[in-house]
Design a protein around this motif. Structure first.
Motif, PDB file in Angstrom:
ATOM      1  N   ASP A  81      40.607 163.942  29.903  1.00  0.00           N
ATOM      2  CA  ASP A  81      40.903 165.307  29.481  1.00  0.00           C
ATOM      3  C   ASP A  81      41.576 165.307  28.105  1.00  0.00           C
ATOM      4  O   ASP A  81      41.226 166.092  27.213  1.00  0.00           O
ATOM      5  CB  ASP A  81      41.808 165.953  30.531  1.00  0.00           C
ATOM      6  CG  ASP A  81      42.028 167.440  30.305  1.00  0.00           C
ATOM      7  OD1 ASP A  81      41.074 168.122  29.917  1.00  0.00           O
ATOM      8  OD2 ASP A  81      43.150 167.911  30.540  1.00  0.00           O
ATOM      9  N   PHE A  85      40.369 166.707  24.243  1.00  0.00           N
ATOM     10  CA  PHE A  85      41.136 167.605  23.382  1.00  0.00           C
ATOM     11  C   PHE A  85      41.370 166.995  22.000  1.00  0.00           C
ATOM     12  O   PHE A  85      41.157 167.638  20.969  1.00  0.00           O
ATOM     13  CB  PHE A  85      42.472 167.934  24.052  1.00  0.00           C
ATOM     14  CG  PHE A  85      43.372 168.796  23.210  1.00  0.00           C
ATOM     15  CD1 PHE A  85      43.150 170.156  23.104  1.00  0.00           C
ATOM     16  CD2 PHE A  85      44.442 168.243  22.519  1.00  0.00           C
ATOM     17  CE1 PHE A  85      43.968 170.957  22.319  1.00  0.00           C
ATOM     18  CE2 PHE A  85      45.264 169.030  21.733  1.00  0.00           C
ATOM     19  CZ  PHE A  85      45.028 170.395  21.638  1.00  0.00           C
ATOM     20  N   HIS A  86      41.787 165.731  21.966  1.00  0.00           N
ATOM     21  CA  HIS A  86      42.152 165.104  20.694  1.00  0.00           C
ATOM     22  C   HIS A  86      40.935 164.706  19.862  1.00  0.00           C
ATOM     23  O   HIS A  86      41.085 164.437  18.658  1.00  0.00           O
ATOM     24  CB  HIS A  86      43.037 163.890  20.942  1.00  0.00           C
ATOM     25  CG  HIS A  86      44.391 164.248  21.479  1.00  0.00           C
ATOM     26  ND1 HIS A  86      45.245 165.090  20.817  1.00  0.00           N
ATOM     27  CD2 HIS A  86      45.019 163.887  22.633  1.00  0.00           C
ATOM     28  CE1 HIS A  86      46.357 165.236  21.523  1.00  0.00           C
ATOM     29  NE2 HIS A  86      46.240 164.530  22.620  1.00  0.00           N
ATOM     30  N   ILE A 110      41.636 174.911  18.233  1.00  0.00           N
ATOM     31  CA  ILE A 110      42.730 174.382  19.051  1.00  0.00           C
ATOM     32  C   ILE A 110      43.492 175.534  19.695  1.00  0.00           C
ATOM     33  O   ILE A 110      43.833 175.495  20.887  1.00  0.00           O
ATOM     34  CB  ILE A 110      43.671 173.510  18.192  1.00  0.00           C
ATOM     35  CG1 ILE A 110      42.926 172.290  17.642  1.00  0.00           C
ATOM     36  CG2 ILE A 110      44.887 173.068  19.007  1.00  0.00           C
ATOM     37  CD1 ILE A 110      43.754 171.420  16.722  1.00  0.00           C
ATOM     38  N   THR A 113      41.444 176.981  22.534  1.00  0.00           N
ATOM     39  CA  THR A 113      41.436 176.053  23.670  1.00  0.00           C
ATOM     40  C   THR A 113      42.725 176.165  24.463  1.00  0.00           C
ATOM     41  O   THR A 113      42.720 176.291  25.691  1.00  0.00           O
ATOM     42  CB  THR A 113      41.244 174.613  23.171  1.00  0.00           C
ATOM     43  OG1 THR A 113      39.967 174.499  22.548  1.00  0.00           O
ATOM     44  CG2 THR A 113      41.321 173.623  24.327  1.00  0.00           C
ATOM     45  N   ARG A 117      43.497 177.787  28.475  1.00  0.00           N
ATOM     46  CA  ARG A 117      43.780 176.783  29.501  1.00  0.00           C
ATOM     47  C   ARG A 117      44.574 177.364  30.663  1.00  0.00           C
ATOM     48  O   ARG A 117      44.430 176.906  31.799  1.00  0.00           O
ATOM     49  CB  ARG A 117      44.523 175.592  28.875  1.00  0.00           C
ATOM     50  CG  ARG A 117      43.580 174.636  28.176  1.00  0.00           C
ATOM     51  CD  ARG A 117      44.287 173.633  27.298  1.00  0.00           C
ATOM     52  NE  ARG A 117      45.124 172.714  28.041  1.00  0.00           N
ATOM     53  CZ  ARG A 117      45.687 171.630  27.489  1.00  0.00           C
ATOM     54  NH1 ARG A 117      45.482 171.339  26.215  1.00  0.00           N
ATOM     55  NH2 ARG A 117      46.457 170.834  28.201  1.00  0.00           N
ATOM     56  N   ARG A 164      34.347 176.042  22.257  1.00  0.00           N
ATOM     57  CA  ARG A 164      35.700 175.498  22.450  1.00  0.00           C
ATOM     58  C   ARG A 164      36.561 176.442  23.294  1.00  0.00           C
ATOM     59  O   ARG A 164      37.462 175.988  24.008  1.00  0.00           O
ATOM     60  CB  ARG A 164      36.367 175.243  21.104  1.00  0.00           C
ATOM     61  CG  ARG A 164      35.680 174.221  20.230  1.00  0.00           C
ATOM     62  CD  ARG A 164      35.353 172.931  20.951  1.00  0.00           C
ATOM     63  NE  ARG A 164      36.524 172.164  21.318  1.00  0.00           N
ATOM     64  CZ  ARG A 164      36.487 171.005  21.963  1.00  0.00           C
ATOM     65  NH1 ARG A 164      35.316 170.500  22.347  1.00  0.00           N
ATOM     66  NH2 ARG A 164      37.593 170.355  22.250  1.00  0.00           N
ATOM     67  N   GLY A 168      38.290 175.313  26.787  1.00  0.00           N
ATOM     68  CA  GLY A 168      39.697 175.467  27.145  1.00  0.00           C
ATOM     69  C   GLY A 168      39.883 175.976  28.557  1.00  0.00           C
ATOM     70  O   GLY A 168      40.786 175.542  29.275  1.00  0.00           O
ATOM     71  N   MET A 171      39.228 173.043  30.830  1.00  0.00           N
ATOM     72  CA  MET A 171      40.221 171.996  30.613  1.00  0.00           C
ATOM     73  C   MET A 171      41.537 172.305  31.326  1.00  0.00           C
ATOM     74  O   MET A 171      42.236 171.410  31.796  1.00  0.00           O
ATOM     75  CB  MET A 171      40.469 171.834  29.109  1.00  0.00           C
ATOM     76  CG  MET A 171      41.404 170.691  28.761  1.00  0.00           C
ATOM     77  SD  MET A 171      41.694 170.598  26.976  1.00  0.00           S
ATOM     78  CE  MET A 171      42.783 169.177  26.924  1.00  0.00           C
ATOM     79  N   HIS A 295      52.615 169.573  20.364  1.00  0.00           N
ATOM     80  CA  HIS A 295      51.553 169.933  19.414  1.00  0.00           C
ATOM     81  C   HIS A 295      52.068 170.004  17.981  1.00  0.00           C
ATOM     82  O   HIS A 295      51.346 169.651  17.044  1.00  0.00           O
ATOM     83  CB  HIS A 295      50.905 171.252  19.830  1.00  0.00           C
ATOM     84  CG  HIS A 295      50.135 171.151  21.105  1.00  0.00           C
ATOM     85  ND1 HIS A 295      49.003 170.378  21.229  1.00  0.00           N
ATOM     86  CD2 HIS A 295      50.351 171.696  22.329  1.00  0.00           C
ATOM     87  CE1 HIS A 295      48.543 170.458  22.465  1.00  0.00           C
ATOM     88  NE2 HIS A 295      49.338 171.250  23.152  1.00  0.00           N
ATOM     89  N   ASP A 299      49.594 167.233  16.362  1.00  0.00           N
ATOM     90  CA  ASP A 299      48.247 167.715  16.076  1.00  0.00           C
ATOM     91  C   ASP A 299      47.881 167.635  14.598  1.00  0.00           C
ATOM     92  O   ASP A 299      46.719 167.434  14.248  1.00  0.00           O
ATOM     93  CB  ASP A 299      48.075 169.159  16.571  1.00  0.00           C
ATOM     94  CG  ASP A 299      47.958 169.249  18.086  1.00  0.00           C
ATOM     95  OD1 ASP A 299      47.955 168.185  18.737  1.00  0.00           O
ATOM     96  OD2 ASP A 299      47.879 170.371  18.621  1.00  0.00           O
TER      97      ASP A 299
END
Length: 508
Positions: A81, A85-86, A110, A113, A117, A164, A168, A171, A295, A299
């Motif tokens: 998972d 994401f990364h 991002i 997403t 979630r 995306r 999300g 995810m 994050h 990120d």
């Protein structure tokens, strides 16, 4: 004195201000206030000295072969998972070139997403508590893999954002089911260590994604190869989960002949929310801080090294790998320590030390300096995170250990969803002088100031919040079964009372 020789303590209080006052005082007492329940279901509160440190190897050996299998499957699902994401966040620069958009525009994906979630966490978490951990997780992982493939074939930027967003949603359902599956049957003494190891599936996913990015090189179109790898890992995790039976509590409930209707499930859910709404709000606030913490500090770090420190792609990726290696080590060690010094002390201490590391984190200009300082700050950032899986499980209502951690975690993610976008927007509008004398985007100061503010927020929130270290939840039935048990017990009491009343009237 208690039967075991410990000093009795005042009961754990209820109410927001009372809990904050008691929690703040307890943070500075070496002994810990613990609710103890005996085999008859009788409870009392006592002061317990922190447990002596135990050999981590002996703690690992406490898990049976079956418990290890469940733990490793949960860890693999969480790692896959995180890789998914990364795969986007570490390739922001490539995607910016591919779609001819700014890096801030790319980080919109991002944000979307993270925003959705929480919806997935609610849907799949409740399905996990209602029907079991297995099939919701299988569906999550396979669909995630298919959505990674759909991302590869997104021709326009608008299609990319749409896929995306859907990604999300699916995810969001992974975390709660994976954590519950991995930790719900761990021996009590091993929970802190196993929590630290499990949470680092997130950092491990980052490391694997960074290694894949390093392997494919810096050419623009190579981002697609990393997404193909991510798709394969997610689908594999779903297929592996198919090979294992349902969790123990659901198998036992089925064997006992319990039929949990939708009405039973929702009655218990409403009862839980009426009783635990303060805990829900507290955990959402805590997880909002924690998601900003993670994050904001990670990120945009690869972008920071590429744009502000002017490192080549290979050097920036290697430094990112070492940074997240520090996260894996720190999460495991501090998660282990939390079993002995307490969950809140471990979190507060790690957040404080991460603040101290900020100057060394953003000032170096060389690959070696950035690698070393990145390793150390993520040691403490993800060290604090390493306590979270078991801390949330212990704070959760026992029957909702799939939905409660997942939903609170993902709502925190939703609130913090603009973090990468905020960092990029501020950094791209401010400039500092690089080592070559050029004006470059101010990623370093932006991330440093934001991380310091967030770390202080985590320390205050944790210091004033509750702790339930060592809470017993192994024998809790699935959601819906407990309200039926309460109804049966109430009916039995009513029957006895009616019988007593009848006898009394006959005697008169």
């Amino acid at each position: 004195m208690a039967a075991n020789g410990n000093e009795p303590a005042d009961p754990i209080v209820k109410g927001t201000l009372a809990t904050a006052k008691q929690s703040w005082g307890d943070l500075f007492r070496w002994k810990q206030r613990v609710l103890v329940t005996n085999e008859l279901g009788e409870s009392h509160t006592e002061w317990q000295s922190p447990e002596p440190f135990k050999n981590p190897i002996s703690l690992l050996r406490q898990l049976s072969g079956k418990q290890w299998l469940y733990f490793l499957v949960g860890l693999f699902a969480w790692t896959a998972d995180a890789f998914d994401f990364h795969a986007l966040s570490i390739q922001t620069v490539k995607l910016s070139r591919y779609y001819n958009r700014s890096k801030t525009d790319i980080t919109t994906a991002i944000t979307l997403t993270l925003l959705l979630r929480s919806v997935g966490a609610a849907i799949f978490g409740l399905l996990g508590d209602r029907f079991g951990r297995k099939w919701p997780m299988v569906a999550n992982m396979i669909v995630l893999g298919l959505l990674q493939i759909a991302t590869i074939f997104s021709v326009t930027f608008e299609q990319f954002l749409a896929v995306r967003s859907l990604f999300g949603l699916f995810m969001g359902g992974v975390y709660g089911n994976a954590v519950a599956m991995a930790l719900e049957n761990c021996p009590t003494d091993a929970r802190g260590l196993m929590s630290g190891i499990l949470q680092q599936g997130y950092s491990l996913g980052y490391v694997f994604a960074a290694c894949a990015n390093l392997g494919v090189g810096g050419a623009t179109d190579t981002w697609k190869t990393v997404f193909w790898i991510a798709a394969g890992l997610s689908i594999l995790a779903g297929l592996i989960r198919c090979c294992f039976p349902e969790s123990k509590q659901f198998r036992e409930a089925k064997a006992a002949g319990h039929h949990i209707s939708a009405g039973d499930f929702w009655r218990e859910t409403k009862s839980m929310l009426a009783q635990e709404w303060r805990m829900c709000i507290y955990c959402i606030i805590l997880m909002t801080w924690f998601n900003y913490y993670s994050h904001t500090s990670q990120d945009s770090y690869t972008t920071f090294m590429l744009s502000s420190k002017e490192l080549p792609n290979d050097a920036a990726t290697r430094a990112s790998i070492l940074m997240k290696t520090g996260a894996c080590v720190g999460g495991t060690i501090i998660g282990y320590l939390s079993q002995f010094i307490g969950r809140r002390r471990a979190i507060v201490g790690a957040a404080l030390l991460s603040c101290c590391m900020i100057p060394a984190w953003i000032l170096p200009n060389t690959e070696s300096g950035l690698s070393a300082s990145g390793f150390m700050i993520q040691f403490f950032v993800q060290g604090a995170w390493g306590v979270i899986p078991i801390h949330l499980n212990e704070l959760s209502p026992p029957a909702y250990r799939s939905s409660f951690p997942g939903i609170t975690y993902q709502i925190g993610n939703m609130i913090s969803s603009p973090s990468a976008q905020i960092v990029n927007a501020i950094a791209e509008s401010r400039f500092v002088t690089s080592k070559s004398g050029k004006l470059v985007e101010a990623y370093g100061p932006t991330m440093g100031i934001a991380t310091a503010i967030i770390a202080v927020g985590i320390m205050v929130t944790t210091a004033l919040g509750p702790e339930r270290r060592g809470r017993s939840f192994e024998h809790a039935g699935p959601a819906g079964a407990n309200i039926r048990t309460d109804d049966v017990e109430k009916a039995a009491v009513d029957t006895v009372s009616l019988a007593d009343s009848k006898v009394t009237k006959e005697q008169v």
